[in-house]
Design an enzyme around this catalytic site. Structure first.
Site, PDB file in Angstrom:
ATOM      1  N   SER A  95      75.353 102.644  96.410  1.00  0.00           N
ATOM      2  CA  SER A  95      75.214 104.077  95.799  1.00  0.00           C
ATOM      3  C   SER A  95      75.913 104.353  94.822  1.00  0.00           C
ATOM      4  O   SER A  95      77.203 104.280  94.973  1.00  0.00           O
ATOM      5  CB  SER A  95      75.193 104.932  97.058  1.00  0.00           C
ATOM      6  OG  SER A  95      74.919 106.476  96.445  1.00  0.00           O
ATOM      7  N   LYS A 102      70.933 102.300  93.892  1.00  0.00           N
ATOM      8  CA  LYS A 102      70.878 103.548  94.054  1.00  0.00           C
ATOM      9  C   LYS A 102      71.773 104.378  93.126  1.00  0.00           C
ATOM     10  O   LYS A 102      72.912 104.165  93.170  1.00  0.00           O
ATOM     11  CB  LYS A 102      70.942 104.150  95.363  1.00  0.00           C
ATOM     12  CG  LYS A 102      71.154 105.718  95.660  1.00  0.00           C
ATOM     13  CD  LYS A 102      70.785 106.010  96.959  1.00  0.00           C
ATOM     14  CE  LYS A 102      71.950 107.001  97.403  1.00  0.00           C
ATOM     15  NZ  LYS A 102      71.923 107.255  99.030  1.00  0.00           N
ATOM     16  N   LYS A 143      72.893 108.193  91.328  1.00  0.00           N
ATOM     17  CA  LYS A 143      72.787 109.509  91.787  1.00  0.00           C
ATOM     18  C   LYS A 143      72.214 110.264  90.307  1.00  0.00           C
ATOM     19  O   LYS A 143      72.663 110.024  89.264  1.00  0.00           O
ATOM     20  CB  LYS A 143      74.269 110.203  91.913  1.00  0.00           C
ATOM     21  CG  LYS A 143      74.622 109.406  93.253  1.00  0.00           C
ATOM     22  CD  LYS A 143      73.999 110.227  94.565  1.00  0.00           C
ATOM     23  CE  LYS A 143      74.800 109.790  95.894  1.00  0.00           C
ATOM     24  NZ  LYS A 143      74.320 110.470  96.786  1.00  0.00           N
ATOM     25  N   ASP A 183      68.733 109.518  93.988  1.00  0.00           N
ATOM     26  CA  ASP A 183      69.266 110.270  94.951  1.00  0.00           C
ATOM     27  C   ASP A 183      69.526 111.557  94.257  1.00  0.00           C
ATOM     28  O   ASP A 183      70.719 111.581  93.454  1.00  0.00           O
ATOM     29  CB  ASP A 183      70.367 109.879  95.702  1.00  0.00           C
ATOM     30  CG  ASP A 183      70.646 110.727  97.083  1.00  0.00           C
ATOM     31  OD1 ASP A 183      69.880 111.767  97.001  1.00  0.00           O
ATOM     32  OD2 ASP A 183      71.414 110.192  97.677  1.00  0.00           O
ATOM     33  N   GLU A 234      65.181 110.426  96.473  1.00  0.00           N
ATOM     34  CA  GLU A 234      65.806 110.894  97.538  1.00  0.00           C
ATOM     35  C   GLU A 234      66.080 112.155  97.547  1.00  0.00           C
ATOM     36  O   GLU A 234      66.805 112.755  96.524  1.00  0.00           O
ATOM     37  CB  GLU A 234      66.976 109.956  97.776  1.00  0.00           C
ATOM     38  CG  GLU A 234      67.736 110.353  99.195  1.00  0.00           C
ATOM     39  CD  GLU A 234      69.103 109.180  99.395  1.00  0.00           C
ATOM     40  OE1 GLU A 234      69.125 108.462  98.645  1.00  0.00           O
ATOM     41  OE2 GLU A 234      69.858 109.482 100.297  1.00  0.00           O
ATOM     42  N   ASP A 248      66.698 112.886 103.105  1.00  0.00           N
ATOM     43  CA  ASP A 248      68.104 112.749 103.594  1.00  0.00           C
ATOM     44  C   ASP A 248      68.483 113.831 104.257  1.00  0.00           C
ATOM     45  O   ASP A 248      68.488 114.140 105.492  1.00  0.00           O
ATOM     46  CB  ASP A 248      69.061 112.135 102.411  1.00  0.00           C
ATOM     47  CG  ASP A 248      70.450 111.986 102.939  1.00  0.00           C
ATOM     48  OD1 ASP A 248      70.818 112.347 104.082  1.00  0.00           O
ATOM     49  OD2 ASP A 248      71.278 111.586 102.079  1.00  0.00           O
ATOM     50  N   LYS A 277      71.048 108.635 108.863  1.00  0.00           N
ATOM     51  CA  LYS A 277      72.457 108.692 108.899  1.00  0.00           C
ATOM     52  C   LYS A 277      72.805 109.002 110.283  1.00  0.00           C
ATOM     53  O   LYS A 277      72.434 110.173 110.572  1.00  0.00           O
ATOM     54  CB  LYS A 277      73.113 109.640 107.782  1.00  0.00           C
ATOM     55  CG  LYS A 277      73.020 109.169 106.202  1.00  0.00           C
ATOM     56  CD  LYS A 277      73.369 110.026 105.379  1.00  0.00           C
ATOM     57  CE  LYS A 277      73.464 109.880 103.872  1.00  0.00           C
ATOM     58  NZ  LYS A 277      73.876 110.796 103.111  1.00  0.00           N
ATOM     59  N   GLY A 335      74.778 106.068 104.071  1.00  0.00           N
ATOM     60  CA  GLY A 335      76.139 106.082 104.270  1.00  0.00           C
ATOM     61  C   GLY A 335      76.723 107.350 103.745  1.00  0.00           C
ATOM     62  O   GLY A 335      75.986 108.260 103.137  1.00  0.00           O
TER      63      GLY A 335
HETATM   64  O1  OSB Z   1      73.099 111.514  99.677  1.00  0.00           O
HETATM   65  O2  OSB Z   1      73.376 109.567 100.511  1.00  0.00           O
HETATM   66  C1  OSB Z   1      73.980 110.654 100.180  1.00  0.00           C
HETATM   67  C2  OSB Z   1      77.590 109.892 100.280  1.00  0.00           C
HETATM   68  C3  OSB Z   1      78.165 111.086 100.589  1.00  0.00           C
HETATM   69  C4  OSB Z   1      77.151 112.309 100.864  1.00  0.00           C
HETATM   70  C5  OSB Z   1      75.893 111.960 100.661  1.00  0.00           C
HETATM   71  C6  OSB Z   1      75.562 110.809 100.118  1.00  0.00           C
HETATM   72  C7  OSB Z   1      76.502 109.731  99.753  1.00  0.00           C
HETATM   73  C8  OSB Z   1      75.993 108.410  99.343  1.00  0.00           C
HETATM   74  C9  OSB Z   1      76.944 107.309  99.727  1.00  0.00           C
HETATM   75  O3  OSB Z   1      75.148 108.258  98.814  1.00  0.00           O
HETATM   76  C10 OSB Z   1      76.380 106.251 100.589  1.00  0.00           C
HETATM   77  C11 OSB Z   1      77.638 105.348 100.917  1.00  0.00           C
HETATM   78  O4  OSB Z   1      78.375 105.810 101.927  1.00  0.00           O
HETATM   79  O5  OSB Z   1      77.738 104.397 100.591  1.00  0.00           O
HETATM   80 MG    MG Z   2      71.399 110.989  99.988  1.00  0.00          MG
END
Ligand code: OSB
Ligand code: MG
Length: 379
Positions: free
Chosen positions: A146, A172, A174, A199, A224, A249, A273, A301
């Site tokens: 991510s 992925k 953001k 995402d 996402e 999510d 998660k 994650g």
């Molecule tokens: O939206 O998936 C998410 C991290 C913190 C809060 C929300 C998200 C995330 C990530 C990181 O995208 C995923 C990771 O831990 O590698």
């Molecule tokens: Mg997410």
């Protein structure tokens, strides 16, 4: 499938909670904010047969979810840990933890962290690996990463290029309003047909449907959580206007929420998660119902330490996890993890731990160095 063979009960003598501050190797920016230090809570349960470890994956501020670390710290000490210690006066099986904590509304990340610690202690006592217990069917899983929002699209291309060089098999990125189409186009143009998804972390509304539909031309694996946590019907309406599959999510806080979202056609894919849904056992239930419904899932994650990352690798080894998850290596976020054998990337994959419990050992010096607050509750 439900857990095939439950674990034997354990007697809890004490629960230790620590707040850790772990510096990130680089700032992590999402539509809701930037993190430079991971503030997280580690749980240790003490039993006659040894310790068990868990992690409460709250973040410093309630931006991703309503939970946040200082709130978790309070509710864990004031209500949840004492309830668990009371219930465990004789002995408590990991499968009973959720029921004991059920009267307390919400606080799922706290419940998940406590349940994982009990599960780890119980499985270590039986020399069983978490993966085997949950129903893992593979010994290694493909690893995705991510990637946070960068200064500009060209910096994003540099960051993504670095992860591709390391071998990550799925990217992925953001996105947020104003940092969506150009960022996605830059990555597609630079790297061609890589496995790519975006995402939004709830940053849009249905009024942005036209912008989101522009993402269709990039052949993304999924988008996402474009809309807010409780926008289930709006997600269904958006899905009808996009070719890109919608993955939820934030909205999926329980197996019940997952069932409802699928019934309303709000999601074609689900990010699972354990923290968000109240634990690894509830995560398995969501996996099971999605598998039954033919809905692909993947393991998300929360910038976990080596404790949560090891458990995520075990979960992601279940058969319904047919899409690559965010189970990236420890060094993607941390230069020094709190476990001795943190997850590493090997040919684009990570190994599912096979040792007892979560299968990793705590590095006591690293743990102590990262600790900013500690409390021990006794029965
Ligand atoms: O939206 O998936 C998410 C991290 C913190 C809060 C929300 C998200 C995330 C990530 C990181 O995208 C995923 C990771 O831990 O590698
Ligand atoms: Mg997410």
């Amino acid at each position: 499938m439900p857990i095939a063979r439950p674990a034997a009960p354990v007697r809890l003598d004490a629960i230790e909670l620590r707040v850790l501050h772990l510096p990130l190797v680089s700032p992590f920016t999402t539509s809701f904010g930037t993190e430079t230090v991971r503030e997280v809570i580690v749980v240790r349960v003490r039993t006659a047969d040894g310790d068990g470890w868990g992690e409460i994956v709250t973040q410093q501020s309630p931006l991703y979810s309503s939970e946040y670390t200082q709130g978790a710290w309070d509710v864990a000490q004031r209500f949840l840990a004492p309830a668990l210690l009371d219930a465990a006066a004789h002995a408590l099986a990991p499968e009973e933890v959720a029921g004991v904590l059920e009267p307390f509304v919400g606080h799922r990340m706290v419940k998940a962290g406590l349940e994982l610690a009990v599960l780890d202690a119980a499985l270590r006592a039986e020399s069983r690996a978490l993966g085997e217990y949950l129903g893992a069917v593979v010994d290694r899983i493909p690893s995705g990463v991510s990637v946070g929002i960068q200064r500009d699209p060209s910096a994003l291309v540099d960051a993504v290029g670095g992860y591709l060089d390391e071998g990550y098999v799925r990217i992925k990125i953001k996105i947020k309003p104003g940092r969506d189409i150009a960022d996605t186009a830059a990555v597609r143009d630079a790297f061609g047909p890589i496995a790519l998804q975006v995402d939004a972390n709830s940053a849009y509304t249905l009024a942005d449907a036209d912008t989101l539909a522009e993402l269709d031309r990039f052949d993304l694996l999924l988008i996402e959580q474009p809309l807010q946590e409780d926008d289930i019907v709006d997600h269904a309406q958006l899905a009808a206007r996009l070719r890109t599959p919608i993955c939820l999510d934030e909205s999926i806080v329980s197996a019940k929420a997952a069932r409802d979202a699928l019934a309303l056609r709000a999601a074609a894919i689900i990010n699972i998660k354990a923290g968000r849904v109240g634990g690894y056992l509830e995560a398995v239930r969501i996996h099971d119902l999605c598998r039954e419904a033919g809905i692909p899932v993947w393991c998300g994650g929360m910038l976990e330490t080596g404790i949560g990352r090891a458990a995520n690798a075990a979960l992601a080894a279940l058969p319904g996890f047919t899409l690559t998850g965010d189970v990236s290596a420890s060094d993607r976020f941390y230069s020094r993890d709190i476990v001795r054998d943190p997850i590493v990337l090997d040919g684009g994959h990570v190994r599912v731990p096979t040792g007892a419990g979560i299968g990793v050992e705590i590095d006591p010096v690293a743990l102590e160095d990262a600790t900013v607050a500690r409390v021990e509750l006794r029965r």
